[in-house]
Design an enzyme around this catalytic site. Structure first.
Site, mmCIF file in Angstrom:
data_model
loop_
_atom_site.group_PDB
_atom_site.id
_atom_site.type_symbol
_atom_site.label_atom_id
_atom_site.label_comp_id
_atom_site.label_asym_id
_atom_site.label_seq_id
_atom_site.Cartn_x
_atom_site.Cartn_y
_atom_site.Cartn_z
ATOM 1 N N ARG A 1 -28.467 63.759 70.739
ATOM 2 C CA ARG A 1 -28.923 63.324 69.415
ATOM 3 C C ARG A 1 -30.072 64.211 68.945
ATOM 4 O O ARG A 1 -29.882 65.049 68.075
ATOM 5 C CB ARG A 1 -29.303 61.843 69.479
ATOM 6 C CG ARG A 1 -29.536 61.200 68.141
ATOM 7 C CD ARG A 1 -29.547 59.682 68.230
ATOM 8 N NE ARG A 1 -30.683 59.127 68.961
ATOM 9 C CZ ARG A 1 -30.899 57.816 69.120
ATOM 10 N NH1 ARG A 1 -30.065 56.944 68.588
ATOM 11 N NH2 ARG A 1 -31.941 57.381 69.804
ATOM 12 N N TYR B 1 -9.754 34.639 48.719
ATOM 13 C CA TYR B 1 -9.092 35.875 48.261
ATOM 14 C C TYR B 1 -7.956 36.278 49.193
ATOM 15 O O TYR B 1 -8.070 36.162 50.414
ATOM 16 C CB TYR B 1 -10.098 37.020 48.243
ATOM 17 C CG TYR B 1 -11.170 36.926 47.198
ATOM 18 C CD1 TYR B 1 -10.859 36.919 45.833
ATOM 19 C CD2 TYR B 1 -12.513 36.879 47.569
ATOM 20 C CE1 TYR B 1 -11.860 36.868 44.870
ATOM 21 C CE2 TYR B 1 -13.522 36.827 46.618
ATOM 22 C CZ TYR B 1 -13.188 36.820 45.267
ATOM 23 O OH TYR B 1 -14.177 36.766 44.334
ATOM 24 N N ARG C 1 -39.473 51.474 76.871
ATOM 25 C CA ARG C 1 -39.186 51.228 75.451
ATOM 26 C C ARG C 1 -38.168 50.098 75.336
ATOM 27 O O ARG C 1 -36.974 50.298 75.512
ATOM 28 C CB ARG C 1 -38.633 52.499 74.786
ATOM 29 C CG ARG C 1 -39.556 53.723 74.915
ATOM 30 C CD ARG C 1 -39.041 54.872 74.065
ATOM 31 N NE ARG C 1 -37.662 55.204 74.342
ATOM 32 C CZ ARG C 1 -37.263 56.143 75.201
ATOM 33 N NH1 ARG C 1 -38.130 56.857 75.869
ATOM 34 N NH2 ARG C 1 -35.977 56.374 75.376
ATOM 35 N N CYS D 1 -16.344 35.719 51.432
ATOM 36 C CA CYS D 1 -16.629 36.297 50.118
ATOM 37 C C CYS D 1 -18.043 36.887 50.120
ATOM 38 O O CYS D 1 -18.735 36.867 51.128
ATOM 39 C CB CYS D 1 -16.518 35.226 49.030
ATOM 40 S SG CYS D 1 -14.968 34.306 49.068
ATOM 41 N N MET D 2 -18.469 37.381 48.967
ATOM 42 C CA MET D 2 -19.791 38.015 48.907
ATOM 43 C C MET D 2 -20.911 37.011 49.178
ATOM 44 O O MET D 2 -21.860 37.307 49.906
ATOM 45 C CB MET D 2 -19.987 38.667 47.533
ATOM 46 C CG MET D 2 -21.235 39.537 47.462
ATOM 47 S SD MET D 2 -21.512 40.226 45.825
ATOM 48 C CE MET D 2 -20.132 41.334 45.643
ATOM 49 N N ASP D 3 -20.785 35.808 48.607
ATOM 50 C CA ASP D 3 -21.883 34.832 48.692
ATOM 51 C C ASP D 3 -21.460 33.498 49.298
ATOM 52 O O ASP D 3 -22.272 32.591 49.384
ATOM 53 C CB ASP D 3 -22.421 34.528 47.293
ATOM 54 C CG ASP D 3 -22.578 35.773 46.466
ATOM 55 O OD1 ASP D 3 -23.320 36.661 46.906
ATOM 56 O OD2 ASP D 3 -21.950 35.865 45.391
ATOM 57 N N LYS E 1 -38.471 49.080 65.413
ATOM 58 C CA LYS E 1 -37.882 49.829 64.289
ATOM 59 C C LYS E 1 -36.965 48.909 63.481
ATOM 60 O O LYS E 1 -36.588 47.827 63.962
ATOM 61 C CB LYS E 1 -37.095 51.029 64.830
ATOM 62 C CG LYS E 1 -35.914 50.659 65.720
ATOM 63 C CD LYS E 1 -35.381 51.873 66.472
ATOM 64 C CE LYS E 1 -34.209 51.486 67.360
ATOM 65 N NZ LYS E 1 -33.893 52.544 68.335
ATOM 66 N N HIS F 1 -33.879 59.838 76.193
ATOM 67 C CA HIS F 1 -33.171 58.593 75.876
ATOM 68 C C HIS F 1 -31.830 58.582 76.596
ATOM 69 O O HIS F 1 -31.106 59.569 76.583
ATOM 70 C CB HIS F 1 -32.969 58.499 74.360
ATOM 71 C CG HIS F 1 -32.515 57.149 73.877
ATOM 72 N ND1 HIS F 1 -33.055 55.962 74.330
ATOM 73 C CD2 HIS F 1 -31.573 56.795 72.975
ATOM 74 C CE1 HIS F 1 -32.468 54.944 73.719
ATOM 75 N NE2 HIS F 1 -31.561 55.418 72.900
HETATM 76 C C1 LIG Z 1 -33.759 52.088 69.650
HETATM 77 C C2 LIG Z 1 -34.290 52.874 70.786
HETATM 78 C C3 LIG Z 1 -34.714 52.229 71.960
HETATM 79 C C4 LIG Z 1 -34.495 50.755 72.232
HETATM 80 O O1 LIG Z 1 -33.179 50.552 72.695
HETATM 81 P P1 LIG Z 1 -32.727 49.085 73.191
HETATM 82 O O2 LIG Z 1 -31.367 49.296 73.726
HETATM 83 O O3 LIG Z 1 -32.736 48.221 71.977
HETATM 84 O O4 LIG Z 1 -33.723 48.654 74.195
HETATM 85 C C5 LIG Z 1 -35.347 52.995 72.927
HETATM 86 N N1 LIG Z 1 -35.512 54.316 72.753
HETATM 87 C C6 LIG Z 1 -35.071 54.979 71.665
HETATM 88 C C7 LIG Z 1 -35.275 56.442 71.553
HETATM 89 C C8 LIG Z 1 -34.434 54.283 70.647
HETATM 90 O O5 LIG Z 1 -33.992 54.940 69.574
#
Ligand SMILES: *Cc1c(COP(=O)(O)O)cnc(C)c1O
Length: 383
Positions: free
Chosen positions: A137, A272, A228, A319-321, A42, A169
């Protein structure tokens, strides 16, 4: 990056595909034999560039890819036409036909959402049921296995949903405090109980997954059919300064160049806000990277960067850049055009994104995801 091309850029992120391969192998070594690797790609592969990362992962034999939304899923579908692509988060139900047409698997977060998908779908949408066992979540919530079942079972009546898996999760799998280990154990026990109860009702789902990076390496569970894996695949720690028990190789390095070098007298102010004043004569190098590139302003007067293999402090505000480095202690003369490593290795010196993140109260994830679009990704290694 070729020397000539490098000169055109102010800053670039090197992406080391060999490091990616090493991390994938290291995780696969600790995963149970039949737990497949699901690469979490992602957010443009955590800022690394999803095209190169996905194509490399495919050649490594990775067949599962997780993304956060349909846009990302369609990109991955293009890079990996035969991959299994899973959307972890929300897709507006109107897009059910698009999910089905592209053979994308959707996480289903409530019974209402399941019914909406059913309403919009023309053909079965593949899905995995998401349980909220403690993350708070998204997902079905319940205070008992029975309560989960009552909400989940009606899903099996929906003929345009093909329910293939169950997942949850973890909130604190990266933490070694005993109460957090107990919390994770409880989350894991809950999803296993729901999975087994569904099986008893005749719904033996093909997939069950709950491990993120931390759980995959710290508490791999053979009941999971998929793991995952995100952050450790990119070579960063889930919970720096704690270390996971596998060797990690950071995939991204962030580099920039010196544009200007000068010596300043005691009393001279830099940048700055006049937050830095030289106490003695200093040699100051200006570097062509700033917060618009994703190098945080909170690192002003805090972080170091590497020049000629030596760590040098940032002086004054980012700074920005642009930003300024005190290169007085560099044993070799610093000149315009010299490469500066913001994180990564140069000679014997190394700065990690985790280390930088720790300096201002965030995590390595946020640093790599935050490297902005104007920073080109320079992919190294064979796909
Ligand atoms: C982002 C995410 C992961 C991966 O988590 P890591 O800590 O980067 O391994 C796994 N499952 C879900 C639902 C996530 O949103």
């Amino acid at each position: 990056m070729e020397k000539e091309q490098q000169k055109r850029y102010r800053a670039w992120a090197e992406i080391d595909l060999d490091a990616l391969a090493q991390n994938v192998h290291a995780v696969q070594q600790v995963l149970p034999a039949h737990t497949q690797f699901m690469a979490v790609v992602k957010a443009n592969a955590y800022g690394h560039g999803d095209e190169a990362v996905c194509r490399k992962l495919w050649t490594l034999g990775v067949r599962w890819y997780a993304v956060s939304n349909l846009e990302e899923a369609l990109a991955v579908r293009h890079y990996c036409p035969y991959g299994e692509i899973f959307i972890l988060g929300y897709t507006p139900p109107e897009f059910a036909p698009e999910l089905a047409r592209n053979n994308i698997i959707q996480g289903v977060l409530s019974l209402d959402y399941a019914r909406q998908l059913q309403q919009f779908a023309h053909q079965p949408v593949r899905c995995h049921i998401k349980l909220d066992t403690g993350m708070g979540r998204i997902g079905f919530r319940g205070d008992s296995t029975q309560a989960y079942l009552e909400q989940i079972l009606p899903m099996f009546q929906l003929d345009r949903l093909s329910v293939e898996g169950l997942y949850t999760h973890f909130a604190v799998a990266d933490d070694s405090a005993s109460e957090n280990i107990a919390y994770t154990q409880h989350q894991e026990a809950q999803i296993l109980a729901v999975y087994d109860a569904l099986s008893e009702q005749g719904h033996r789902l093909k997939h069950l997954h709950f491990m993120n990076s931390a759980a995959s390496v710290l508490r791999p569970n053979p009941r999971a059919t998929l793991a995952r894996v995100g952050i450790v695949m990119y070579g960063l720690e889930p919970n720096y300064p704690e270390h996971v028990p596998i060797a990690l190789h950071p995939v991204m390095s962030l580099r920039s160049v010196v544009s200007h070098v000068k010596t300043v007298e005691p009393g001279a102010c830099i940048s700055y806000g006049r937050t830095y004043t030289a106490q003695t004569p200093r040699t100051i190098a200006t570097v062509t990277i700033g917060y618009a590139d994703g190098y945080a302003r909170l690192l002003s007067n805090r972080a170091e960067a590497i020049v000629h293999g030596v760590r040098c402090p940032i002086v004054g505000r980012v700074c920005m850049d642009q930003l300024m480095l005190d290169v007085t202690d560099c044993p070799t003369a610093v000149q315009p055009g010299d490469v500066v490593t913001m994180f990564g290795c140069d000679g014997d010196a190394q700065i990690t994104a985790d280390e930088l993140a720790h300096l201002y109260g965030t995590i390595g994830y946020e640093i790599v995801c935050g490297i902005s679009k104007r920073v080109p990704r320079d992919v190294r290694g064979q796909i």
